[in-house]
Design an enzyme around this catalytic site. Structure first.
Site, PDB file in Angstrom:
ATOM      1  N   GLN A 260       0.826  -1.141   0.084  1.00 31.83           N
ATOM      2  CA  GLN A 260      -0.036   0.011  -0.179  1.00 31.83           C
ATOM      3  C   GLN A 260       1.054   1.342  -0.054  1.00 31.83           C
ATOM      4  O   GLN A 260       0.571   2.161  -0.839  1.00 31.83           O
ATOM      5  CB  GLN A 260      -0.868   0.025   1.168  1.00 31.83           C
ATOM      6  CG  GLN A 260      -2.174   0.994   1.196  1.00 31.83           C
ATOM      7  CD  GLN A 260      -3.071   0.625  -0.203  1.00 31.83           C
ATOM      8  OE1 GLN A 260      -3.529   1.384  -1.006  1.00 31.83           O
ATOM      9  NE2 GLN A 260      -3.299  -0.701   0.020  1.00 31.83           N
ATOM     10  N   HIS A 263       2.328   3.001  -3.526  1.00 29.35           N
ATOM     11  CA  HIS A 263       1.434   3.590  -4.170  1.00 29.35           C
ATOM     12  C   HIS A 263       1.864   5.040  -4.243  1.00 29.35           C
ATOM     13  O   HIS A 263       1.893   5.766  -5.297  1.00 29.35           O
ATOM     14  CB  HIS A 263       0.117   3.510  -3.815  1.00 29.35           C
ATOM     15  CG  HIS A 263      -0.593   2.426  -4.258  1.00 29.35           C
ATOM     16  ND1 HIS A 263      -0.925   2.272  -5.581  1.00 29.35           N
ATOM     17  CD2 HIS A 263      -1.187   1.300  -3.791  1.00 29.35           C
ATOM     18  CE1 HIS A 263      -1.493   0.844  -5.662  1.00 29.35           C
ATOM     19  NE2 HIS A 263      -1.815   0.579  -4.430  1.00 29.35           N
ATOM     20  N   GLU A 328     -10.371   2.023   3.171  1.00 28.52           N
ATOM     21  CA  GLU A 328     -10.492   1.638   1.789  1.00 28.52           C
ATOM     22  C   GLU A 328     -10.551   0.190   1.596  1.00 28.52           C
ATOM     23  O   GLU A 328     -11.397  -0.492   0.899  1.00 28.52           O
ATOM     24  CB  GLU A 328      -9.653   2.461   1.004  1.00 28.52           C
ATOM     25  CG  GLU A 328      -9.718   2.220  -0.681  1.00 28.52           C
ATOM     26  CD  GLU A 328      -8.334   2.531  -1.355  1.00 28.52           C
ATOM     27  OE1 GLU A 328      -8.380   2.755  -2.639  1.00 28.52           O
ATOM     28  OE2 GLU A 328      -7.506   2.936  -0.750  1.00 28.52           O
ATOM     29  N   HIS A 329      -9.419  -0.347   1.916  1.00 33.93           N
ATOM     30  CA  HIS A 329      -9.071  -1.901   2.207  1.00 33.93           C
ATOM     31  C   HIS A 329      -9.055  -2.164   3.519  1.00 33.93           C
ATOM     32  O   HIS A 329      -8.264  -1.744   4.316  1.00 33.93           O
ATOM     33  CB  HIS A 329      -7.591  -2.090   1.341  1.00 33.93           C
ATOM     34  CG  HIS A 329      -7.675  -1.342  -0.145  1.00 33.93           C
ATOM     35  ND1 HIS A 329      -6.943  -0.382  -0.381  1.00 33.93           N
ATOM     36  CD2 HIS A 329      -8.158  -1.895  -1.244  1.00 33.93           C
ATOM     37  CE1 HIS A 329      -7.125  -0.134  -1.542  1.00 33.93           C
ATOM     38  NE2 HIS A 329      -7.817  -1.062  -2.060  1.00 33.93           N
ATOM     39  N   ASP A 362      -6.840  -5.796  -6.427  1.00 35.67           N
ATOM     40  CA  ASP A 362      -6.251  -4.598  -7.161  1.00 35.67           C
ATOM     41  C   ASP A 362      -6.264  -4.883  -8.773  1.00 35.67           C
ATOM     42  O   ASP A 362      -6.677  -4.125  -9.390  1.00 35.67           O
ATOM     43  CB  ASP A 362      -4.955  -4.223  -6.805  1.00 35.67           C
ATOM     44  CG  ASP A 362      -4.865  -3.114  -5.685  1.00 35.67           C
ATOM     45  OD1 ASP A 362      -5.794  -2.410  -5.086  1.00 35.67           O
ATOM     46  OD2 ASP A 362      -3.510  -3.144  -5.208  1.00 35.67           O
ATOM     47  N   HIS A 421     -51.392  23.144  -8.468  1.00 38.78           N
ATOM     48  CA  HIS A 421     -51.041  21.519  -8.177  1.00 38.78           C
ATOM     49  C   HIS A 421     -52.522  20.953  -8.005  1.00 38.78           C
ATOM     50  O   HIS A 421     -52.925  20.036  -8.447  1.00 38.78           O
ATOM     51  CB  HIS A 421     -50.190  21.422  -7.140  1.00 38.78           C
ATOM     52  CG  HIS A 421     -48.885  21.525  -7.374  1.00 38.78           C
ATOM     53  ND1 HIS A 421     -48.141  22.762  -7.868  1.00 38.78           N
ATOM     54  CD2 HIS A 421     -47.834  20.642  -7.354  1.00 38.78           C
ATOM     55  CE1 HIS A 421     -46.903  22.390  -8.108  1.00 38.78           C
ATOM     56  NE2 HIS A 421     -46.717  21.148  -7.781  1.00 38.78           N
TER      57      HIS A 421
END
Length: 437
Positions: A260, A263, A328-329, A362, A421
């Site tokens: 991770q 990245h 996220e993960h 991924d 209406h």
């Protein structure tokens, strides 16, 4: 370097700091630059794209070079190995098979008195996909964004990606795009590419939805054009949170944390463990695996600023901290991941057990890797087919059905001070009654 924390209050403070890393003053100040880029592209079109590509990407392009040519697309297949092409095709099949299970179905319900209600799903006309590039190549991002759009039957898909050295785009990215069914690709990136997709230029068509991750300028640009177009999410730097017990392998845990961190220097790698011995082993293993790491400088920065090991008293405490962070993960490297899963409420993607590294997700497991970050998993989900669809409500009333609700509708309209209406219902029902007499 990577720190070990044992106090829950300190852990919560650190997790909050990491979660909020996209909101510091330096990032907020970049919004002014992005606004200027968006407005300039909106006014000047292709000229602005060429100027910004020279300024930001150091590449001199002509307007007729913005779009990747058919010759370049054909050549890409000769520039990558057959093994990589086969891997791309395997990933494409896995991703497509998964997303085909997610297609919402239109439906119609026939009720009493010939009342008909329903939902009708239709795809957007045009989708724009942003794929990061320049010095790196992300064919997996192409597949994860393009395939759900194809499955949703979007008729026109456009892809943008920044040019690398000598105006080139990664052959692997071009192969992935073609395997996913995209032929219209432009060598532009950054906020200017988002602007081109949102507003259109002489060369780049305007789209309805923009998806795909990018740097902070891309993310801010997507935020600012939302409303003119739809977007998938405001993706921040990537993050993984691992919950591990004494059964976890420290070598594997360290590798997953580094996977991770490599990245981006703002990527977050977090371990919550009930085993203090494992915490020390992972710390040592991270340092060992960094020794010859090809991306050592960037990865070390990420680990130093946004890496964290927390020793907790129980898996329940770990689950509670994870739910507050909403990663996220989320990896569950524990003896019984399915039992722990019952305590997980917020996570973009959950990886179950010691044989399921996040890297599988991924690339080719099937579920999408474009996921909510920075705590957004509390309310948001992964990119999917639904991102490229919208639905229209279907409503049909018979004269009898309208007559039965006429008084209630008129009362509600009058309560809101909307006489027309009420009249739109009263005139119809009166006509129906007159016809009956």
């Amino acid at each position: 370097m990577l720190r070990i924390i044992t106090q829950p209050s300190e852990a919560r403070t650190e997790l909050r700091r990491i979660c909020d890393r996209m909101h510091d003053d330096q990032i907020v100040h970049k919004e002014a630059t992005v606004r200027e880029v968006l407005q300039t592209v909106k006014r000047q079109g292709d000229k602005a794209l060429l100027d910004y590509t020279l300024e930001f990407d150091r590449q001199t392009l002509r307007a007729d070079e913005l779009r990747i040519s058919g010759t370049e697309l054909d050549a890409a297949y000769r520039q990558v190995s057959n093994e990589l092409i086969n891997a791309i095709r395997l990933a494409r099949k896995q991703i497509e098979d998964f997303h085909r299970q997610r297609i919402p179905k239109s439906w119609v319900q026939f009720g009493d008195d010939d009342v008909v209600l329903g939902k009708r799903y239709t795809p957007v006309d045009r989708a724009g996909i942003y794929v990061p590039g320049g010095q790196a190549a992300y064919p997996s991002t192409v597949l994860m964004n393009a395939i759900p759009a194809k499955v949703a039957a979007v008729p026109h898909i456009v892809m943008v990606t920044p040019p690398g050295p000598d105006k080139t785009v990664s052959p692997a990215v071009l192969v992935a795009a073609q395997e996913a069914g995209i032929q219209e690709i432009y060598r532009i990136g950054g906020a200017q590419a988002v602007a081109a997709l949102a507003y259109g230029t002489e060369t780049v068509p305007k789209v309805d939805v923009i998806t795909g991750p990018g740097n902070v300028y891309v993310t801010l640009a997507k935020k600012l054009v939302y409303g003119t177009v739809g977007i998938d999410s405001l993706a921040g730097p990537s993050e993984v949170l691992i919950i591990a017990d004494e059964t976890a392998n420290p070598v594997h845990v360290a590798a997953d944390m580094l996977a991770q961190a490599e990245h981006d220097q703002m990527a977050a790698s977090i371990l919550l463990t009930t085993d203090s011995g494992l915490a020390l082993k992972v710390l040592a293993e991270v340092e060992q695996q960094l020794v010859d790491h090809p991306r050592r400088l960037l990865t070390e920065k990420a680990i130093a600023h946004y890496g964290l090991i927390v020793v907790v008293d129980s898996l329940k405490t770990a689950a509670d901290l994870s739910n507050e962070f909403a990663p996220e993960h989320l990896e569950l490297e524990v003896g019984d991941p399915w039992a722990l899963l019952e305590q997980v409420r917020h996570a973009g993607a959950i990886f179950m057990g010691s044989s399921t590294p996040e890297a599988v997700g991924d690339y080719l497991a099937g579920p999408n890797h474009t996921l909510p970050t920075s705590g957004a998993a509390r309310y948001a989900s992964a990119l999917g087919v639904e991102t490229f669809l919208k639905y229209s409500s279907l409503i049909q009333y018979s004269p009898v059905a309208l007559q039965k609700v006429s008084d209630a509708v008129q009362l509600l309209a009058q309560a809101e001070g909307l006489p027309s209406h009420a009249a739109s219902v009263r005139l119809r029902t009166q006509q129906y009654l007159d016809g009956e007499t």
